[in-house]
Write a protein that holds these residues in place. Structure first.
Motif, PDB file in Angstrom:
ATOM      1  N   LEU A   1      11.532   4.131  -1.585  1.00  0.00           N
ATOM      2  CA  LEU A   1      10.918   4.171  -0.268  1.00  0.00           C
ATOM      3  C   LEU A   1       9.623   3.358  -0.280  1.00  0.00           C
ATOM      4  CD1 LEU A   1      11.487   7.974   0.357  1.00  0.00           C
ATOM      5  CD2 LEU A   1      12.928   6.086   1.094  1.00  0.00           C
ATOM      6  N   HIS A   2       9.050   3.146   0.883  1.00  0.00           N
ATOM      7  CA  HIS A   2       7.825   2.341   0.987  1.00  0.00           C
ATOM      8  C   HIS A   2       6.641   2.969   0.255  1.00  0.00           C
ATOM      9  CE1 HIS A   2       9.047  -1.009   3.391  1.00  0.00           C
ATOM     10  NE2 HIS A   2       9.626  -0.223   4.291  1.00  0.00           N
ATOM     11  N   ASP A   3       6.646   4.284   0.115  1.00  0.00           N
ATOM     12  CA  ASP A   3       5.532   4.927  -0.586  1.00  0.00           C
ATOM     13  C   ASP A   3       5.712   4.895  -2.108  1.00  0.00           C
ATOM     14  OD1 ASP A   3       7.573   6.742  -0.883  1.00  0.00           O
ATOM     15  OD2 ASP A   3       6.542   8.405   0.119  1.00  0.00           O
ATOM     16  N   GLY A   4       6.777   4.237  -2.601  1.00  0.00           N
ATOM     17  CA  GLY A   4       7.002   4.090  -4.034  1.00  0.00           C
ATOM     18  C   GLY A   4       7.870   5.168  -4.639  1.00  0.00           C
TER      19      GLY A   4
ATOM     20  N   SER B   1      16.584   1.483   7.754  1.00  0.00           N
ATOM     21  CA  SER B   1      16.187   0.364   6.889  1.00  0.00           C
ATOM     22  C   SER B   1      14.685   0.192   6.807  1.00  0.00           C
ATOM     23  CB  SER B   1      16.819  -0.941   7.404  1.00  0.00           C
ATOM     24  OG  SER B   1      18.201  -0.833   7.436  1.00  0.00           O
ATOM     25  N   LEU B   2      13.968   0.593   7.847  1.00  0.00           N
ATOM     26  CA  LEU B   2      12.509   0.434   7.855  1.00  0.00           C
ATOM     27  C   LEU B   2      11.822   1.290   6.793  1.00  0.00           C
ATOM     28  CD1 LEU B   2      11.964   0.485  11.714  1.00  0.00           C
ATOM     29  CD2 LEU B   2      11.993  -1.515  10.209  1.00  0.00           C
ATOM     30  N   ASN B   3      12.475   2.372   6.368  1.00  0.00           N
ATOM     31  CA  ASN B   3      11.870   3.276   5.366  1.00  0.00           C
ATOM     32  C   ASN B   3      12.126   2.838   3.925  1.00  0.00           C
ATOM     33  OD1 ASN B   3      11.128   4.825   7.531  1.00  0.00           O
ATOM     34  ND2 ASN B   3      12.758   6.312   7.274  1.00  0.00           N
ATOM     35  N   ILE B   4      13.006   1.844   3.726  1.00  0.00           N
ATOM     36  CA  ILE B   4      13.417   1.449   2.378  1.00  0.00           C
ATOM     37  C   ILE B   4      12.607   0.234   1.914  1.00  0.00           C
ATOM     38  CG2 ILE B   4      15.368   0.690   0.968  1.00  0.00           C
ATOM     39  CD1 ILE B   4      15.653   3.509   2.090  1.00  0.00           C
ATOM     40  N   SER B   5      12.071   0.352   0.714  1.00  0.00           N
ATOM     41  CA  SER B   5      11.382  -0.779   0.105  1.00  0.00           C
ATOM     42  C   SER B   5      12.412  -1.696  -0.570  1.00  0.00           C
ATOM     43  CB  SER B   5      10.365  -0.281  -0.923  1.00  0.00           C
ATOM     44  OG  SER B   5       9.771  -1.366  -1.582  1.00  0.00           O
ATOM     45  N   TYR B   6      13.252  -1.128  -1.433  1.00  0.00           N
ATOM     46  CA  TYR B   6      14.372  -1.869  -2.008  1.00  0.00           C
ATOM     47  C   TYR B   6      15.412  -0.903  -2.547  1.00  0.00           C
ATOM     48  CZ  TYR B   6      12.327  -1.242  -6.710  1.00  0.00           C
ATOM     49  OH  TYR B   6      11.812  -0.720  -7.867  1.00  0.00           O
TER      50      TYR B   6
END
Length: 190
Positions: free
Chosen positions: A141-144, A181-186
């Motif tokens: 997630l975007h927060d790692g 998809s906006l919540n996923i970093s990779y």
């Protein structure tokens, strides 16, 4: 035969056949994704994929169309023979009855083909689920942080990432996790 070609335009025939192929492909994807509990609006397959899947069943469709024409011709000749012997049915009534009965035969055969397409879609989905149970995917997630749980990658589109929950026992239908998809970093897929 020339009269038949004057009545039935080639564009009408291709429109009807392409419409039937579209219905076959759409029906396949509808039941394939409904096995997973996904609405087609979420997956949104392209028209090219729908037609491609419809063409997979085109041989059956051609046999059905051929048999329908054959039924019409046989019934038309039977009513013509009956008209010559008994004079109880007019020629137009005989052709109308032949058209109606051949349409009924077509609808029965096409409905059976749709049932076959549904069973093929559900079988393919089941095979796909068994194959996907071995793979693993990790979402960051975007927060790692990692998304908690055990997942296998299914698909993504511009709005969502869809994952199998591989923690579900083998005999049960798969549970899916849909993450925007906006919540996923990779995504990491093994």
């Amino acid at each position: 035969m020339d009269r038949l070609f004057r009545i039935i335009d080639a564009s009408l025939v291709t429109t009807i056949i392409s419409g039937l192929l579209y219905v076959l492909g759409y029906n396949y994807y509808l039941f394939y994704y409904s096995y997973f509990g996904i609405n087609l609006l979420v997956r949104d397959p392209e028209i090219a994929y729908i037609f491609k899947k419809g063409f997979d069943f085109s041989g059956y469709l051609l046999v059905i169309i051929f048999c329908t024409v054959l039924v019409y011709m046989v019934l038309s000749h039977i009513f013509l023979f009956i008209n010559g012997k008994i004079n109880s049915i007019t020629l137009k009534q005989g052709k109308a009855i032949a058209v109606a009965l051949s349409l009924c035969a077509f609808m029965f055969a096409f409905t059976s083909l749709l049932d076959y397409v549904q069973s093929c879609a559900e079988y393919t989905a089941l095979v796909f689920v068994k194959a996907k149970r071995s793979g693993q995917a990790t979402l960051f997630l975007h927060d790692g942080k990692k998304l908690p749980g055990s997942f296998s990658f299914f698909f993504l589109n511009k709005d969502n990432v869809v994952l199998f929950n591989t923690g579900v026992p083998m005999g049960k239908k798969p549970k899916l996790t849909i993450v925007p998809s906006l919540n996923i970093s990779y995504i990491e897929v093994n």
